[in-house]
Motif scaffolding. Structure first.
Motif, mmCIF file in Angstrom:
data_model
loop_
_atom_site.group_PDB
_atom_site.id
_atom_site.type_symbol
_atom_site.label_atom_id
_atom_site.label_comp_id
_atom_site.label_asym_id
_atom_site.label_seq_id
_atom_site.Cartn_x
_atom_site.Cartn_y
_atom_site.Cartn_z
ATOM 1 N N ASN A 17 0.826 -1.207 0.000
ATOM 2 C CA ASN A 17 0.000 0.000 0.000
ATOM 3 C C ASN A 17 0.861 1.257 0.000
ATOM 4 N N VAL A 18 1.986 1.211 0.739
ATOM 5 C CA VAL A 18 2.910 2.347 0.775
ATOM 6 C C VAL A 18 3.600 2.498 -0.581
ATOM 7 N N VAL A 19 4.031 1.384 -1.166
ATOM 8 C CA VAL A 19 4.662 1.408 -2.489
ATOM 9 C C VAL A 19 3.737 2.078 -3.510
ATOM 10 N N ARG A 20 2.496 1.652 -3.508
ATOM 11 C CA ARG A 20 1.498 2.189 -4.435
ATOM 12 C C ARG A 20 1.331 3.701 -4.228
ATOM 13 N N MET A 21 1.218 4.100 -2.980
ATOM 14 C CA MET A 21 0.997 5.507 -2.648
ATOM 15 C C MET A 21 2.195 6.362 -3.058
ATOM 16 N N VAL A 22 3.405 5.889 -2.743
ATOM 17 C CA VAL A 22 4.606 6.673 -3.028
ATOM 18 C C VAL A 22 4.859 6.775 -4.532
ATOM 19 N N LEU A 23 4.774 5.640 -5.238
ATOM 20 C CA LEU A 23 5.078 5.652 -6.668
ATOM 21 C C LEU A 23 4.071 6.492 -7.449
ATOM 22 N N ALA A 24 2.780 6.195 -7.256
ATOM 23 C CA ALA A 24 1.752 6.868 -8.052
ATOM 24 C C ALA A 24 1.385 8.238 -7.496
ATOM 25 N N GLY A 25 1.504 8.424 -6.181
ATOM 26 C CA GLY A 25 1.048 9.665 -5.574
ATOM 27 C C GLY A 25 2.129 10.676 -5.289
ATOM 28 N N ARG A 67 1.677 12.867 -26.356
ATOM 29 C CA ARG A 67 1.920 12.948 -24.910
ATOM 30 C C ARG A 67 3.178 12.176 -24.510
ATOM 31 N N ILE A 68 3.609 12.427 -23.271
ATOM 32 C CA ILE A 68 4.742 11.709 -22.692
ATOM 33 C C ILE A 68 4.211 10.842 -21.553
ATOM 34 N N PRO A 69 4.071 9.539 -21.745
ATOM 35 C CA PRO A 69 3.601 8.668 -20.661
ATOM 36 C C PRO A 69 4.660 8.538 -19.558
ATOM 37 N N VAL A 70 4.218 8.658 -18.306
ATOM 38 C CA VAL A 70 5.093 8.483 -17.147
ATOM 39 C C VAL A 70 4.494 7.351 -16.322
ATOM 40 N N ILE A 71 5.199 6.234 -16.225
ATOM 41 C CA ILE A 71 4.597 4.992 -15.747
ATOM 42 C C ILE A 71 5.268 4.493 -14.477
ATOM 43 N N SER A 72 4.463 4.252 -13.445
ATOM 44 C CA SER A 72 4.948 3.674 -12.190
ATOM 45 C C SER A 72 4.998 2.154 -12.320
ATOM 46 N N SER A 73 6.044 1.548 -11.753
ATOM 47 C CA SER A 73 6.279 0.110 -11.939
ATOM 48 C C SER A 73 5.463 -0.735 -10.952
ATOM 49 N N ALA A 92 -3.926 -4.036 -1.058
ATOM 50 C CA ALA A 92 -2.813 -4.423 -1.915
ATOM 51 C C ALA A 92 -3.130 -5.638 -2.763
ATOM 52 N N SER A 93 -4.255 -6.294 -2.505
ATOM 53 C CA SER A 93 -4.606 -7.483 -3.278
ATOM 54 C C SER A 93 -4.746 -7.113 -4.747
ATOM 55 N N GLY A 94 -4.278 -8.014 -5.590
ATOM 56 C CA GLY A 94 -4.441 -7.816 -7.025
ATOM 57 C C GLY A 94 -3.356 -6.998 -7.679
ATOM 58 N N VAL A 95 -2.368 -6.505 -6.902
ATOM 59 C CA VAL A 95 -1.279 -5.738 -7.495
ATOM 60 C C VAL A 95 0.065 -6.225 -6.962
ATOM 61 N N PHE A 96 1.108 -5.975 -7.768
ATOM 62 C CA PHE A 96 2.458 -6.372 -7.389
ATOM 63 C C PHE A 96 3.422 -5.214 -7.587
ATOM 64 N N ASN A 97 4.427 -5.179 -6.747
ATOM 65 C CA ASN A 97 5.572 -4.297 -6.906
ATOM 66 C C ASN A 97 6.539 -4.991 -7.865
ATOM 67 N N VAL A 98 6.897 -4.339 -8.965
ATOM 68 C CA VAL A 98 7.809 -4.969 -9.931
ATOM 69 C C VAL A 98 9.057 -4.107 -10.106
#
Length: 312
Positions: free
Chosen positions: A98-106, A172-178, A195-201
């Motif tokens: 959940n922290v990974v998701r928040m930091v990368l995308a947010g 556009r310039i896509p900026v993509i979180s892993s 966090a279910s259904g997602v992975f840190n890659v």
């Protein structure tokens, strides 16, 4: 009469030097993995954004893929959550995911999008979850021959580049979180954690897979070293160019931090990408120096059948 000596003439020579490279890369897709010191140094971040916007206005089609290790570690520390690594990979519990998701995308993505968009309405942020861009399965670490569960760490199984392609076609310039969606539908139905259904890659791996799926001209990986060294630590001589087979032979002896980057380069050039380059992200405007000058500044990997001549 003698011709007046113009002090700006060297600038013109620099522009002319870039001409053949501008011609070669015009209209081509370039996937750039943003990482290392360039992610945490303010001046380097701004220089990186300027480089990417320059590529766009020079007629290339840049795509940025990023991770955010230092920022994730800092946020976990602030929340009192342990940062643990096994086999060189972050152990990612559901809480950590959940922290990974928040930091990368947010955080990381939004800051980079903001820097790019200072130059116009160009950048669009997305994660590997969006439009089924990246699909992954659970990855296990191999530690002394033992298969170890390290949580919500994923291994990419599929790329659907349609949304990225549409953004590129729109200028556009896509900026993509892993971050990737799970390939297991049951995984997404577990409501016990967000966090279910997602992975840190791994961002190096994600960038390489996306470059291959897009049929990119070039994959560029920013690092905190000058490139791939000939005989580290005995020598700091950088290998300027090598083939996929030559790189494969070197992989077992590489430092652990370089392995995912060089494996990514190998995957890219063996799956349709014309060149993969590892460059020093500590150097301002390293992307422009690598693409648009005769010397280049990093290590370029080419397919075994590649016939490109000259320097990087």
């Amino acid at each position: 009469m003698t011709t007046r000596k113009h002090t700006a003439l060297p600038k013109a020579r620099t522009l002319i030097e870039a001409l053949p490279w501008l011609t070669r890369h015009h209209g081509k897709t370039v996937v750039i993995k943003f990482g290392g010191n360039a992610m945490v140094d303010e001046e380097l971040k701004r220089a990186f954004a300027q480089d990417v916007v320059f590529l766009r206005h020079a007629g290339l089609r840049p795509v940025v893929v990023h991770g955010g290790g230092p920022q994730i570690s800092a946020q976990l520390d602030r929340l009192g959550l342990e940062s643990e690594f096994k086999g060189g990979l972050r152990v990612t519990t559901p809480e950590a995911m959940n922290v990974v998701r928040m930091v990368l995308a947010g955080q990381v993505q939004r800051e980079l999008v903001g820097l790019l968009n200072e130059h116009g309405p160009l950048a669009v942020g997305m994660t590997g979850e969006d439009a089924h861009l990246m699909t992954a399965t659970k990855h296990y670490a191999d530690i002394d021959g033992e298969r170890v569960d390290i949580g919500r760490v994923g291994e990419i199984t599929a790329i659907d580049p349609g949304a990225v392609q549409a953004l590129l076609d729109d200028g556009r310039i896509p900026v993509i979180s892993s971050i990737a969606r799970s390939c297991d539908e049951e995984d997404g139905r577990d409501a016990s954690s967000g966090a279910s259904g997602v992975f840190n890659v791994n961002a190096d791996t994600a960038a390489a897979a996306l470059a291959a799926a897009l049929g990119a001209e070039t994959l560029m990986v920013l690092t905190d070293v000058e490139g791939l060294y000939e005989d580290w630590p005995n020598s700091d001589e950088v290998i300027s160019r090598l083939t996929a087979t030559q790189l494969e032979k070197l992989l077992p002896d590489l430092a652990s931090g370089m392995v995912p980057k060089m494996r990514g380069c190998l995957h890219a050039v063996r799956n349709g990408v014309h060149t993969a380059r590892v460059i020093d992200g500590r150097v301002q405007h390293s992307i422009l120096l690598e693409i648009f000058t005769d010397e280049g500044i990093g290590t370029m990997v080419v397919p075994d059948t590649n016939t490109i001549e000259g320097a990087t």
